[in-house]
Scaffold this motif. Structure first.
Motif, PDB file in Angstrom:
ATOM      1  N   HIS A  79       0.861  -1.184   0.000  1.00 26.61           N
ATOM      2  CA  HIS A  79       0.000   0.000   0.000  1.00 26.61           C
ATOM      3  C   HIS A  79       0.892   1.227   0.000  1.00 26.61           C
ATOM      4  CE1 HIS A  79      -3.625  -2.355   0.987  1.00 26.61           C
ATOM      5  NE2 HIS A  79      -2.797  -3.088   1.689  1.00 26.61           N
ATOM      6  N   VAL A  80       0.549   2.170  -0.836  1.00 25.83           N
ATOM      7  CA  VAL A  80       1.345   3.397  -0.916  1.00 25.83           C
ATOM      8  C   VAL A  80       1.445   4.045   0.460  1.00 25.83           C
ATOM      9  CG1 VAL A  80       1.453   5.714  -1.871  1.00 25.83           C
ATOM     10  CG2 VAL A  80       0.713   3.821  -3.306  1.00 25.83           C
ATOM     11  N   ASN A  81       2.609   4.448   0.827  1.00 24.26           N
ATOM     12  CA  ASN A  81       2.818   5.170   2.076  1.00 24.26           C
ATOM     13  C   ASN A  81       2.438   6.636   1.864  1.00 24.26           C
ATOM     14  OD1 ASN A  81       3.874   6.722   4.130  1.00 24.26           O
ATOM     15  ND2 ASN A  81       5.527   5.282   4.531  1.00 24.26           N
ATOM     16  N   LYS A  82       1.273   6.975   2.382  1.00 20.86           N
ATOM     17  CA  LYS A  82       0.742   8.320   2.106  1.00 20.86           C
ATOM     18  C   LYS A  82       1.580   9.408   2.731  1.00 20.86           C
ATOM     19  CE  LYS A  82      -3.771   7.209   0.704  1.00 20.86           C
ATOM     20  NZ  LYS A  82      -4.807   7.903  -0.035  1.00 20.86           N
ATOM     21  N   ILE A  83       2.245   9.075   3.802  1.00 20.62           N
ATOM     22  CA  ILE A  83       3.084  10.079   4.442  1.00 20.62           C
ATOM     23  C   ILE A  83       4.255  10.435   3.523  1.00 20.62           C
ATOM     24  CG2 ILE A  83       4.608  10.534   6.373  1.00 20.62           C
ATOM     25  CD1 ILE A  83       1.782  10.631   7.226  1.00 20.62           C
ATOM     26  N   ALA A  84       4.909   9.417   3.029  1.00 20.43           N
ATOM     27  CA  ALA A  84       6.026   9.661   2.117  1.00 20.43           C
ATOM     28  C   ALA A  84       5.542  10.385   0.879  1.00 20.43           C
ATOM     29  CB  ALA A  84       6.698   8.350   1.732  1.00 20.43           C
ATOM     30  N   SER A  86       2.923  12.330   0.627  1.00 17.50           N
ATOM     31  CA  SER A  86       2.599  13.712   0.980  1.00 17.50           C
ATOM     32  C   SER A  86       3.860  14.546   1.095  1.00 17.50           C
ATOM     33  CB  SER A  86       1.846  13.762   2.310  1.00 17.50           C
ATOM     34  OG  SER A  86       0.676  12.998   2.244  1.00 17.50           O
ATOM     35  N   MET A  87       4.856  13.933   1.656  1.00 21.51           N
ATOM     36  CA  MET A  87       6.117  14.631   1.834  1.00 21.51           C
ATOM     37  C   MET A  87       6.685  15.052   0.482  1.00 21.51           C
ATOM     38  SD  MET A  87       9.309  14.720   3.574  1.00 21.51           S
ATOM     39  CE  MET A  87      10.883  13.954   3.410  1.00 21.51           C
ATOM     40  N   SER A  92      -0.738  16.897   1.529  1.00 20.40           N
ATOM     41  CA  SER A  92      -1.367  15.640   1.906  1.00 20.40           C
ATOM     42  C   SER A  92      -2.792  15.614   1.383  1.00 20.40           C
ATOM     43  CB  SER A  92      -1.373  15.486   3.424  1.00 20.40           C
ATOM     44  OG  SER A  92      -2.305  16.365   3.995  1.00 20.40           O
ATOM     45  N   ASP A  93      -3.472  14.499   1.582  1.00 21.06           N
ATOM     46  CA  ASP A  93      -4.884  14.462   1.210  1.00 21.06           C
ATOM     47  C   ASP A  93      -5.753  14.585   2.449  1.00 21.06           C
ATOM     48  OD1 ASP A  93      -4.273  12.072   2.253  1.00 21.06           O
ATOM     49  OD2 ASP A  93      -5.002  10.854   0.602  1.00 21.06           O
ATOM     50  N   LEU A  94      -5.230  15.317   3.412  1.00 27.90           N
ATOM     51  CA  LEU A  94      -5.999  15.584   4.622  1.00 27.90           C
ATOM     52  C   LEU A  94      -6.707  16.923   4.489  1.00 27.90           C
ATOM     53  CD1 LEU A  94      -3.338  14.553   7.291  1.00 27.90           C
ATOM     54  CD2 LEU A  94      -5.310  13.233   6.505  1.00 27.90           C
ATOM     55  N   GLN A 145       1.004  22.310   9.671  1.00 23.86           N
ATOM     56  CA  GLN A 145       2.143  21.405   9.812  1.00 23.86           C
ATOM     57  C   GLN A 145       1.876  20.053   9.169  1.00 23.86           C
ATOM     58  OE1 GLN A 145       2.402  21.881  14.299  1.00 23.86           O
ATOM     59  NE2 GLN A 145       4.537  22.098  13.736  1.00 23.86           N
ATOM     60  N   TYR A 146       0.589  19.737   9.025  1.00 22.20           N
ATOM     61  CA  TYR A 146       0.236  18.445   8.444  1.00 22.20           C
ATOM     62  C   TYR A 146       0.092  18.526   6.932  1.00 22.20           C
ATOM     63  CZ  TYR A 146      -0.596  16.882  13.193  1.00 22.20           C
ATOM     64  OH  TYR A 146      -0.442  16.556  14.508  1.00 22.20           O
ATOM     65  N   GLN A 147       0.446  19.655   6.376  1.00 22.77           N
ATOM     66  CA  GLN A 147       0.360  19.831   4.921  1.00 22.77           C
ATOM     67  C   GLN A 147      -1.053  19.592   4.405  1.00 22.77           C
ATOM     68  OE1 GLN A 147       3.395  21.030   4.726  1.00 22.77           O
ATOM     69  NE2 GLN A 147       4.519  19.548   3.515  1.00 22.77           N
TER      70      GLN A 147
ATOM     71  N   VAL B  80       7.683  22.858  12.730  1.00 21.83           N
ATOM     72  CA  VAL B  80       8.140  21.548  12.273  1.00 21.83           C
ATOM     73  C   VAL B  80       7.157  20.962  11.270  1.00 21.83           C
ATOM     74  CG1 VAL B  80       8.608  19.193  12.983  1.00 21.83           C
ATOM     75  CG2 VAL B  80       9.334  21.074  14.430  1.00 21.83           C
ATOM     76  N   ASN B  81       7.676  20.441  10.212  1.00 21.94           N
ATOM     77  CA  ASN B  81       6.841  19.757   9.225  1.00 21.94           C
ATOM     78  C   ASN B  81       6.547  18.340   9.723  1.00 21.94           C
ATOM     79  OD1 ASN B  81       5.964  18.180   7.089  1.00 21.94           O
ATOM     80  ND2 ASN B  81       6.996  19.452   5.583  1.00 21.94           N
ATOM     81  N   LYS B  82       5.304  18.177  10.197  1.00 25.79           N
ATOM     82  CA  LYS B  82       4.972  16.908  10.838  1.00 25.79           C
ATOM     83  C   LYS B  82       4.980  15.750   9.853  1.00 25.79           C
ATOM     84  CE  LYS B  82       2.943  18.492  14.928  1.00 25.79           C
ATOM     85  NZ  LYS B  82       2.653  17.904  16.235  1.00 25.79           N
ATOM     86  N   ILE B  83       4.730  16.053   8.608  1.00 24.76           N
ATOM     87  CA  ILE B  83       4.745  14.982   7.613  1.00 24.76           C
ATOM     88  C   ILE B  83       6.160  14.430   7.464  1.00 24.76           C
ATOM     89  CG2 ILE B  83       4.407  14.435   5.194  1.00 24.76           C
ATOM     90  CD1 ILE B  83       1.824  14.741   6.586  1.00 24.76           C
ATOM     91  N   MET B  87       7.479  10.779   8.557  1.00 21.39           N
ATOM     92  CA  MET B  87       8.159   9.943   7.583  1.00 21.39           C
ATOM     93  C   MET B  87       9.453   9.398   8.161  1.00 21.39           C
ATOM     94  SD  MET B  87       9.137   9.543   4.104  1.00 21.39           S
ATOM     95  CE  MET B  87      10.467  10.089   3.089  1.00 21.39           C
ATOM     96  N   GLN B 145      -1.903   3.392   6.020  1.00 22.84           N
ATOM     97  CA  GLN B 145      -1.097   4.162   5.072  1.00 22.84           C
ATOM     98  C   GLN B 145      -0.667   5.501   5.648  1.00 22.84           C
ATOM     99  OE1 GLN B 145      -4.112   3.930   1.715  1.00 22.84           O
ATOM    100  NE2 GLN B 145      -2.249   3.380   0.630  1.00 22.84           N
ATOM    101  N   TYR B 146      -1.425   5.961   6.637  1.00 27.61           N
ATOM    102  CA  TYR B 146      -1.102   7.258   7.225  1.00 27.61           C
ATOM    103  C   TYR B 146      -0.156   7.117   8.410  1.00 27.61           C
ATOM    104  CZ  TYR B 146      -4.815   9.161   4.343  1.00 27.61           C
ATOM    105  OH  TYR B 146      -5.590   9.534   3.282  1.00 27.61           O
ATOM    106  N   GLN B 147       0.348   5.922   8.626  1.00 27.82           N
ATOM    107  CA  GLN B 147       1.286   5.687   9.725  1.00 27.82           C
ATOM    108  C   GLN B 147       0.684   6.075  11.065  1.00 27.82           C
ATOM    109  OE1 GLN B 147       3.378   4.086   7.748  1.00 27.82           O
ATOM    110  NE2 GLN B 147       5.218   5.332   7.812  1.00 27.82           N
TER     111      GLN B 147
END
Lengths: 365, 365
Positions: A79-84, A86-87, A92-94, A145-147, B80-83, B87, B145-147
């Motif tokens: 499964h795609v790592n959404k955090i990576a 997003s980075m 992000s898709d939040l 911060q969560y993009q 800080v960039n939490k994403i 990661m 996926q969102y860790q």
DNA sequence: TCGTTGAATGCACACGTGTGCACAACGAAT
DNA sequence: ATTCGTTGTGCACACGTGTGCATTCAACGA
């Protein structure tokens, strides 16, 4: 485990050497290792780029390899790592949801719809509670911060300074039923003005004489607009002295507040209002119960009540509240529609959008 | 803008060269650039590592530099960039909240408390709605996926297979008021058994003869346990023929369902139950209104009603519902406490935790 | 003066992904 | 046979952070 320092460039011709632990390359032998796109690439004999493009549905990939890679990915449980992700994409898709508690019934209904819409659009809601208005700024900055891809504010009013931060980062903001006009943000309201007029007209047509508007102490933006519109519609008749009007205040913005207000204001038989327009449905329900059960008043003969929002409880058999209806579904749909288009890069001027309301006549007026 | 390919190692002695655009190094001249830890490091004349440690409060940093760096960070508006952080640490500070819609009143109260607790512990709630039970597995996998640091399930029952995925990744799961026992997960319930007993005892002591339990069609886990406990407490008296018991079913799990059930089951004057224990408060409220207003029954003389949960509406003047109370606060507090400790590495065996309930006697029984 | 110790900080990775650009393969056209 | 365009993949970055290890530096005792 070991620092697998196999950079991309190495697996050109020498494949076996890149994976030091080639022994356990059986399906899912290494159980405590999360499978990455590199694993899939390795298994499929392609590069990581190709895997990435396959998962994203890039049309430049041939259908044959796409199918093969996807099946292998599924097999490996990738499964795609959404955090990576997003980075990398710096987004992000939040979608941030700024609210304050889950007590206001209409807001709950709205959030329910909103969460559904957000999810259906491929995003995820990140809820943030600002019970303390002073924390508003900090919270909205924190959201950044969560993009987040966008933010919906359903409570409190962000300062202009916050707005510029969001503007600078191109993160769209939608204010729902809020006062503030924020630079670069959409503001969506229901037609509070029309709502007040509808209530006034209905009471007048019914021949009510002692009208009142019940607001929350301090007053919310929406409540104030509703009340002002209500009274200004009444103005001509007030001038001619045919009717009277007063503003009532309740101490808490809930059922109990309305209940207490009912006991307080409706007790005096002669001068008490014979028609009350309430800023919110759940306040109206409290008032209603006080009138009917505590004071023994007949509704709507002795006193008429009109609410605002048309929450589910208003439709219940015990209440049958006459009220001004706004649609949480429409509100939610328009909210994510605006967000979606702005996220997509469409550049819309900051607008003030107004959604229709209508009067639902039931049994309390 | 230009690919600032200044790797860490380069700014040893030659500082000016690493920033090609050294001209605009004034405070915040370049407005459309999000400030990173590298910017702060540059401005403070230290390395990125030091900045990172300052923000994290690493004790190895001298107090002097910590203060200086932090003030510069604040000045530059650095956050800080939490994403990126997530990661790197392979774990975010998000906690997944699996729910289905916002219609069940008690669940809303619980979520309200839960969100507060989560936030207070420094986490953020990531809500995910699973209205379609078939999507349960996909949704919980998606959450991974969102860790996420942990997950709270308030609706639906995740399959054991999902459990192993979470176990493998060391992501703790808490099931609240759910049936399934999941390997490696905590299950927290209120004392449904005691609740049923309390209701039964109260009805018996009041001399009720024709008892009933109103459940939702299909039956939820909690509802079933409550009903079974209720009837098993009744068993001795049933055997001796002093009382009768039947199970009633309502079609929808809300006020309207209870209302309809009331009309259906309470209409026959002689054989109708004179005491009804309801699986949930909001169903009880519907039943109550049907009895009082539609059928003109006296409560609690003609028919007694006991609910379960003690939702806010149950306390309102119009209802004054007698009910079994469970505390959403305690539930929420225990939930994040377990999560917190498991995230912190504490290894607790998977337990089944039970929270106390008590009977709140008001006016309907 | 020199070696030793402890404190403070810098270096060099690694995390897992998306994507611009280059490149290979291959058929078609000249 | 050579050239050209098209189609499919791979390479090499970059994203912004945390952290083990090495390094520097000052203080201090012998």
């Amino acid at each position: 485990m070991g620092d697998q320092r196999a950079k991309d460039g190495k697996n050109t011709a020498s494949d076996a050497r890149t994976k030091p632990d080639a022994t356990m390359s059986g399906a899912d032998a290494m159980s405590s290792h999360v499978v990455t796109s590199a694993d899939v690439a390795h298994a499929a004999g392609v590069s990581r780029s190709t895997v990435s493009r396959c998962m994203a549905g890039d049309p430049r990939i041939s259908e044959a390899t796409r199918e093969r890679v996807q099946s292998i990915a599924a097999e490996l449980g990738y499964h795609v790592n959404k955090i990576a992700s997003s980075m990398n994409r710096r987004k992000s898709d939040l979608i941030g949801l700024v609210t304050s508690g889950l007590s206001d019934p209409f807001r709950i209904e709205f959030l329910d719809c909103l969460i559904g819409e957000i999810q259906q659009s491929g995003y995820r809601p990140l809820v943030i509670d600002v019970s303390d208005p002073a924390q508003m700024g900090r919270s909205m900055l924190n959201l950044l911060q969560y993009q987040v891809a966008g933010v919906v504010v359903t409570s409190g009013s962000p300062s202009p300074e916050i707005g510029t931060h969001y503007l600078r980062r191109n993160v769209p903001v939608v204010l729902v039923n809020r006062a503030g006009r924020l630079e670069g943000a959409d503001v969506i309201n229901c037609d509070n003005v029309l709502g007040g007029q509808l209530a006034a007209d209905y009471f007048l047509a019914a021949g009510k004489k002692r009208l009142a508007f019940l607001n929350v102490r301090g007053g919310t933006y929406s409540g104030n607009v509703r009340g002002e519109s209500f009274v200004s519609r009444l103005a001509p008749h007030l001038a001619s002295g045919q009717i009277s009007f007063r503003t009532l205040v309740c101490d808490s913005a809930d059922y109990d507040g309305g209940f207490a207000a009912g006991l307080k204001y409706l007790v005096e038989r002669e001068n008490a209002p014979d028609a009350v327009f309430c800023a919110k449905d759940h306040i109206a329900l409290g008032l209603l119960d006080a009138a009917r059960f505590e004071l023994g008043l007949k509704v709507p003969d002795d006193v008429s009540v009109i609410g605002f929002d048309d929450i589910v409880a208003a439709r219940q058999g015990a209440y049958q509240l006459t009220t001004v209806r706004q649609s949480p579904q429409s509100l939610a749909r328009m909210t994510v529609d605006r967000l979606h288009r702005r996220i997509g890069g469409e550049s819309l001027g900051d607008e003030r959008l107004i959604l229709p309301v209508d009067l639902v006549v039931r049994k309390t007026a």
